[in-house]
Scaffold this active site. Structure first.
Site, PDB file in Angstrom:
ATOM      1  N   ARG A  62       2.183   1.508  -8.833  1.00  0.00           N
ATOM      2  CA  ARG A  62       1.580   1.863  -7.550  1.00  0.00           C
ATOM      3  C   ARG A  62       2.581   2.526  -6.610  1.00  0.00           C
ATOM      4  NH1 ARG A  62      -1.105   0.989 -10.890  1.00  0.00           N
ATOM      5  NH2 ARG A  62      -2.767  -0.559 -11.181  1.00  0.00           N
ATOM      6  N   SER A  92      -6.365  -3.568  -2.780  1.00  0.00           N
ATOM      7  CA  SER A  92      -5.291  -4.565  -2.782  1.00  0.00           C
ATOM      8  C   SER A  92      -4.381  -4.369  -1.578  1.00  0.00           C
ATOM      9  CB  SER A  92      -4.472  -4.455  -4.068  1.00  0.00           C
ATOM     10  OG  SER A  92      -5.264  -4.780  -5.196  1.00  0.00           O
ATOM     11  N   GLU A 137       0.764  -2.711  -0.610  1.00  0.00           N
ATOM     12  CA  GLU A 137       0.193  -1.608  -1.383  1.00  0.00           C
ATOM     13  C   GLU A 137      -0.545  -0.669  -0.436  1.00  0.00           C
ATOM     14  OE1 GLU A 137      -2.952  -1.006  -5.063  1.00  0.00           O
ATOM     15  OE2 GLU A 137      -1.380  -2.521  -5.249  1.00  0.00           O
TER      16      GLU A 137
END
EC number: 1.3.1.98
Length: 259
Positions: free
Chosen positions: A142, A184, A254
């Site tokens: 990510r 998330s 995130e």
């Protein structure tokens, strides 16, 4: 360069924000290193004071077969890309059937679900009008190692769309909350899960003013109705502090916070 006003309390997936000026970029020579690209604002928390916001215009919303690869513009959305790959029996991006976002953001954060991620299929990307091979982009979990705006990218063509992968991703999405959220909130630490840590410190279903962590999954920050930027930021900081105190682990966001 065109300019528009976007109300992020309506536009963003978490429905938090205020009306702000946003530049609409239609040509490569309009791109600046200072621009903060918002895409569809799916994984963003945007401050009322945020500056240099921009999005890519319709000239970047395309998918083109280049023979040995597929070139996709930075403004093409995940649904459009997914439908193209499925219709042309191409594998590798099945997970986009369950993820929102534009191509630029998907590459920038190396979007994915579990082991399925952008870098598995990506060949190269044009960053601020310079083509870079995948290896030079520093793609990780990510994350990426480049700065700048993703204008377009090229993906390898491998035939054989995998319905099984799509079904697996659909199954993962069943635990996601229905309330407005940005996906998330935190990245999973090495060999652990952010959701487990947040639940371990009592934050699953926890509410702070008009935001909270979802009952369905502790790693989803949800807007309970009319939430503001500072409320979300306070809850994020509270979560990081609790996890650090209890487990000695620094959680990394995130969600991208634009100021």
């Amino acid at each position: 360069m065109l300019e528009t006003t976007i109300d992020f309390s309506r536009y963003s997936s978490v429905k938090i924000g205020t009306p702000l000026k946003v530049s609409v970029l239609e040509n490569d020579d309009e791109i600046s290193q200072e621009h903060q690209i918002i895409g569809l604002a799916n994984n963003l928390l945007i401050a009322p004071s945020a500056k240099n916001l921009a999005l890519l215009g319709k000239n970047y919303d395309y998918i083109c077969d280049k023979g040995e690869c597929v070139e996709i513009g930075g403004a093409a959305n995940a649904s459009k890309i997914f439908n193209y790959f499925r219709a042309n029996d191409l594998e590798g991006l099945e997970f986009l059937g369950q993820l929102p976002g534009t191509l630029g953001a998907l590459v920038k954060m190396n979007a994915g679900m579990k082991e399925f991620e952008i870098k598995n299929v990506l060949e190269s990307a044009c960053i601020n009008n310079q083509w870079l091979e995948k290896e030079a982009l520093g793609l990780g979990y990510r994350s990426s190692g480049f700065s700048g705006v993703v204008l377009r990218a090229r993906f390898k063509k491998t035939h054989g769309f995998r319905e099984g992968v799509l079904k697996a991703c659909q199954s993962m999405r069943k635990s996601h909350p229905k309330l407005p959220n940005f996906g998330s909130c935190f990245k999973n630490p090495p060999n652990d899960h952010a959701g487990r840590l947040l639940e371990g410190v009592g934050l699953r279903g926890y509410c702070l003013k008009r935001v909270g962590f979802a009952k369905e999954h502790a790693n989803f920050l949800v807007n309970l109705g009319g939430a503001e930027f500072e409320e979300a930021l306070d809850l994020i900081e509270l979560a990081k502090a609790r996890v650090l105190q209890e487990y000695g682990i620094h959680l990394e966001e995130e969600v991208k916070i634009l100021r």
